[in-house]
Design a protein around this motif. Structure first.
Motif, PDB file in Angstrom:
ATOM      1  N   HIS A 116       0.903  -1.259   0.408  1.00 16.34           N
ATOM      2  CA  HIS A 116       0.551   0.304   0.088  1.00 16.34           C
ATOM      3  C   HIS A 116       0.862   1.831   0.315  1.00 16.34           C
ATOM      4  O   HIS A 116       1.165   1.825  -0.669  1.00 16.34           O
ATOM      5  N   THR A 117       1.815   1.121   0.583  1.00 20.02           N
ATOM      6  CA  THR A 117       2.490   2.459   0.790  1.00 20.02           C
ATOM      7  C   THR A 117       4.376   1.457   0.990  1.00 20.02           C
ATOM      8  O   THR A 117       4.244   0.298   1.394  1.00 20.02           O
ATOM      9  N   PRO A 118       5.557   1.522   0.969  1.00 21.51           N
ATOM     10  CA  PRO A 118       6.719   0.768   1.116  1.00 21.51           C
ATOM     11  C   PRO A 118       7.304   0.604   2.610  1.00 21.51           C
ATOM     12  O   PRO A 118       7.389   0.070   2.661  1.00 21.51           O
ATOM     13  N   GLY A 119       6.557   1.807   3.224  1.00 18.64           N
ATOM     14  CA  GLY A 119       6.989   1.883   4.448  1.00 18.64           C
ATOM     15  C   GLY A 119       5.709   1.436   5.635  1.00 18.64           C
ATOM     16  O   GLY A 119       5.659   1.156   6.825  1.00 18.64           O
ATOM     17  N   CYS A 120       4.934   0.176   4.896  1.00 14.29           N
ATOM     18  CA  CYS A 120       3.873  -0.239   5.982  1.00 14.29           C
ATOM     19  C   CYS A 120       4.186  -1.524   6.169  1.00 14.29           C
ATOM     20  O   CYS A 120       5.198  -2.311   5.923  1.00 14.29           O
ATOM     21  N   VAL A 121       4.113  -1.149   7.837  1.00 13.03           N
ATOM     22  CA  VAL A 121       4.367  -2.195   8.805  1.00 13.03           C
ATOM     23  C   VAL A 121       2.777  -2.200   8.752  1.00 13.03           C
ATOM     24  O   VAL A 121       1.959  -2.077   9.054  1.00 13.03           O
ATOM     25  N   THR A 122       3.071  -4.295   9.788  1.00 12.85           N
ATOM     26  CA  THR A 122       1.951  -4.762  10.793  1.00 12.85           C
ATOM     27  C   THR A 122       3.039  -4.749  12.036  1.00 12.85           C
ATOM     28  O   THR A 122       4.041  -5.490  12.033  1.00 12.85           O
TER      29      THR A 122
END
Ligand SMILES: [Fe+2]
Length: 246
Positions: A116-122
């Motif tokens: 979704h974005t390059p910096g997405c984290v869970t």
């Protein structure tokens, strides 16, 4: 789990979910994806529960709501953490895949889920996954934002999230269809974007589906690059912002 605290908050304007997790024994808490307009609510809940805010965690650079990160940092002394790829240079800690943050006796694990974005984290905390805009209940984040990548999103969901245990709870970053929680077993079996879908098919289907989340706002992105800090003039302008759905 003994003596833990958990709250889910919903911002009606953008259908954003935010979360508080806390350790009662050590009186420490973290807040995930807080929305600027709800700072008094968060502070009230922290006070009520007797918790000190240690971390403000962003799942990604949000484009639809102003983050409360900077305000909460100022009010509480908490530190802001986000992926090193999120483009939020003023975060106090730039996170990598596999990092663990302490909240009292509990740990929050960082799972990189770009797309979704390059910096997405869970964030994984005990039996819960806070998936941001990567995996939603019966859906997933859009791939129409600058630097979105459909292939990466598919790989993140199928390899990093749907590979987790069935009973792992899924707490997403946005509310779709009034559902507030799901689990990995349900998403693996029923999420129409991923169940029985190839990667190529996903990319074409996702790109052609209307995005049900609020539209990206350049001014919001800009504020959130600074942890949600905006000028007084911009604050006045933001008060009049309206959000539309496709
Ligand atoms: Fe987003």
């Amino acid at each position: 789990m003994a003596n833990i605290h958990f709250r889910q908050f919903r911002d009606a304007a953008t259908d954003t979910f935010s979360y508080l997790v806390g350790c009662g024994e050590m009186a420490q808490a973290a807040i995930i994806d807080p929305v600027a307009s709800h700072v008094p609510l968060y502070l009230g809940v922290l006070r009520e529960l007797g918790l000190r805010l240690g971390w403000v965690l962003e799942t990604h650079l949000h484009s639809d709501h102003i983050s409360a990160a900077d305000t909460l940092r100022e009010c509480t002394g908490a530190r802001v953490a986000t992926s090193w790829q999120a483009g939020i240079e003023e975060a106090d800690r730039q996170l990598n895949d596999g990092d663990t943050l302490g909240v009292g006796h509990q740990g929050i694990d960082v799972i990189a889920t770009p797309g979704h974005t390059p910096g997405c984290v869970t964030y994984r905390w005990a039996d819960r996954l806070f998936t941001g805009d990567c995996l939603l209940i019966g859906g997933c984040g859009g791939i129409g934002e600058p630097h979105s990548n459909g292939i990466a999103l598919f790989d993140s969901v199928t390899r990093r999230l749907l590979s987790q245990a069935d009973e792992m709870l899924v707490f997403p970053g946005h509310c779709l269809d009034e559902r507030r929680v799901s689990c990995i077993g349900e998403e693996r079996e029923r999420n129409p974007f991923f169940h029985g879908i190839s990667r190529d098919r996903f990319v074409s289907v996702r790109a052609s589906e209307p995005d049900r989340l609020p539209k990206a706002k350049p001014s919001v992105l800009e504020a959130n690059r600074h942890c949600g800090r905006i000028s007084e003039t911009e604050k006045a302008n933001q008060a009049g912002v309206k959000f539309y759905f496709d």
